[in-house]
Design an enzyme around this catalytic site. Structure first.
Site, PDB file in Angstrom:
ATOM      1  NE  ARG A   1      -1.261   2.441   2.874  1.00 22.83           N
ATOM      2  CZ  ARG A   1      -0.708   3.545   3.349  1.00 22.83           C
ATOM      3  NH1 ARG A   1      -0.623   4.625   2.605  1.00 22.83           N
ATOM      4  NH2 ARG A   1      -0.203   3.571   4.573  1.00 22.83           N
ATOM      5  CG  ASP A   2       3.094   4.334   3.065  1.00 21.46           C
ATOM      6  OD1 ASP A   2       2.974   5.217   2.214  1.00 21.46           O
ATOM      7  OD2 ASP A   2       3.414   4.561   4.244  1.00 21.46           O
TER       8      ASP A   2
ATOM      9  CG  HIS B   1       2.678   4.506   9.146  1.00 22.39           C
ATOM     10  ND1 HIS B   1       2.415   3.445   8.305  1.00 22.39           N
ATOM     11  CD2 HIS B   1       3.161   5.491   8.344  1.00 22.39           C
ATOM     12  CE1 HIS B   1       2.721   3.787   7.056  1.00 22.39           C
ATOM     13  NE2 HIS B   1       3.170   5.022   7.051  1.00 22.39           N
TER      14      HIS B   1
ATOM     15  CG  HIS C   1       7.456   7.462   6.487  1.00 25.81           C
ATOM     16  ND1 HIS C   1       7.092   8.065   5.319  1.00 25.81           N
ATOM     17  CD2 HIS C   1       6.470   6.575   6.763  1.00 25.81           C
ATOM     18  CE1 HIS C   1       5.928   7.565   4.898  1.00 25.81           C
ATOM     19  NE2 HIS C   1       5.520   6.664   5.769  1.00 25.81           N
TER      20      HIS C   1
ATOM     21  CB  CYS D   1      10.979  10.280   0.941  1.00 17.90           C
ATOM     22  SG  CYS D   1      10.265  11.853   1.444  1.00 17.90           S
TER      23      CYS D   1
ATOM     24  CG  ASN E   1       6.568   3.005   4.622  1.00 17.64           C
ATOM     25  OD1 ASN E   1       6.148   3.044   3.474  1.00 17.64           O
ATOM     26  ND2 ASN E   1       5.871   3.409   5.651  1.00 17.64           N
TER      27      ASN E   1
HETATM   28 ZN    ZN Z   1       3.525   6.143   5.360  1.00 13.04          ZN
END
Ligand code: ZN
Length: 307
Positions: free
Chosen positions: A14-15, A209, A211, A242, A251
């Protein structure tokens, strides 16, 4: 979670994938998720229910959920931005639904075109819908931009706490803290986890969550778990990077996270050799995407996980 100490929740499908332009074919996503579940993962965020016009990378989420639901012992998580997405998520049969709530209202308006009051109303509607289900999925809210915002800069900790309390009143099962922008430092993580725990109860905040944009990802994880956090999101190979900091991982890298936890004697249930092998699926399918991580390059120390 009696046989593991920390739940590593893989969010790469997902991310990670939503941050890159390439669209991974459904079959490859399914193979990736299957391989990672076989390595011992108990929870994977497999996609998000957003309009394909916004994120074409996520257009096949319902199909990916369907395949993932076949995997024994796996909790299938999805992200939704609104009620419409939650309806799709419920229909898909996903076990867990997360909605991001941007503590920075500017970020919220830009990202989902809703101010805070509109978001609280949306979350309440989703909670009602979830409660009506014969087998309700677990519904949680992630407090995104909790550690700082790329538009507003510093974000008020009081506002993070107040938002957490309000979201619980809107009916979510729990809240999590998200360092969407990679701004967090360990002292800030310690402070904010404690403040939110004090406000909503320790049992209502279990996950973070984080990063690794500025290299503090694992240090921040350590700060969080020292305060009792038991669920940590990460992505395989730190995929996604990023967009605001070229060359920087997005992440936390799952491989490095699992290594740190297991090396510390914290059980994850994950076989690191099997996990490292999963990278081949990604590097073959996305040859132009950088994959990050120290453990994949350096290898695990001699004797690691052999006992
Ligand atoms: Zn994220």
């Amino acid at each position: 979670m009696t046989d593991i100490d920390i739940l590593v929740s893989e969010v790469g499908p997902r991310d990670g994938l939503q941050s890159i332009d390439a669209i991974l074919p459904t079959a490859v996503k399914n193979a990736w998720i299957k391989a990672q579940a076989a390595a011992g993962f108990r929870e994977i965020e497999v996609g998000s229910f957003v309009p394909p016009s916004v994120l074409p990378q996520m257009a096949d989420t319902a199909d990916v959920v369907r395949a993932a639901l076949e995997l024994p012992g796996l909790d299938v998580a999805v992200l939704v931005p609104n009620l419409r997405g939650a309806q799709d998520a419920i229909e898909s049969g996903a076990h867990k639904i997360s909605i991001p709530f941007s503590v920075s209202e500017t970020h919220s308006l830009k990202n989902v075109r809703r101010n805070h009051e509109q978001m609280f109303a949306e979350v309440s509607k989703i909670s009602e819908l979830v409660a009506q289900q014969p087998q309700p999925p677990h519904f949680e809210a992630g407090l995104s931009t909790a550690f700082g915002c790329t538009i507003e800069g510093p974000v008020s900790e009081d506002l993070v706490v107040a938002s957490a309390e309000r979201l619980m009143q809107c009916g979510v099962a729990e809240v999590g803290l998200s360092d969407t922008t990679g701004y967090a430092n360990p002292a800030q993580v310690t402070r904010l986890v404690r403040k939110v725990q004090a406000a909503v109860g320790k049992e209502n905040i279990n996950g973070v969550h984080l990063h690794n944009t500025r290299g503090l990802g694992l240090a921040n994880v350590l700060a969080a778990i020292e305060e009792g956090i038991t669920t940590v999101d990460s992505s395989l190979g730190g995929i996604g990077g990023c967009p605001f900091a070229p060359g920087a991982s997005g992440n936390i890298v799952t491989e490095d996270l699992v290594f740190m936890l297991e090396a510390m004697g914290l059980r994850t249930g994950i076989d690191i050799d099997k996990l490292l092998a999963v990278r081949n699926i990604l590097s073959t399918a996305l040859p132009d995407e950088p994959l990050y991580g120290f453990i994949p390059d350096a290898g695990v120390p001699k004797g690691f996980q052999e006992q």
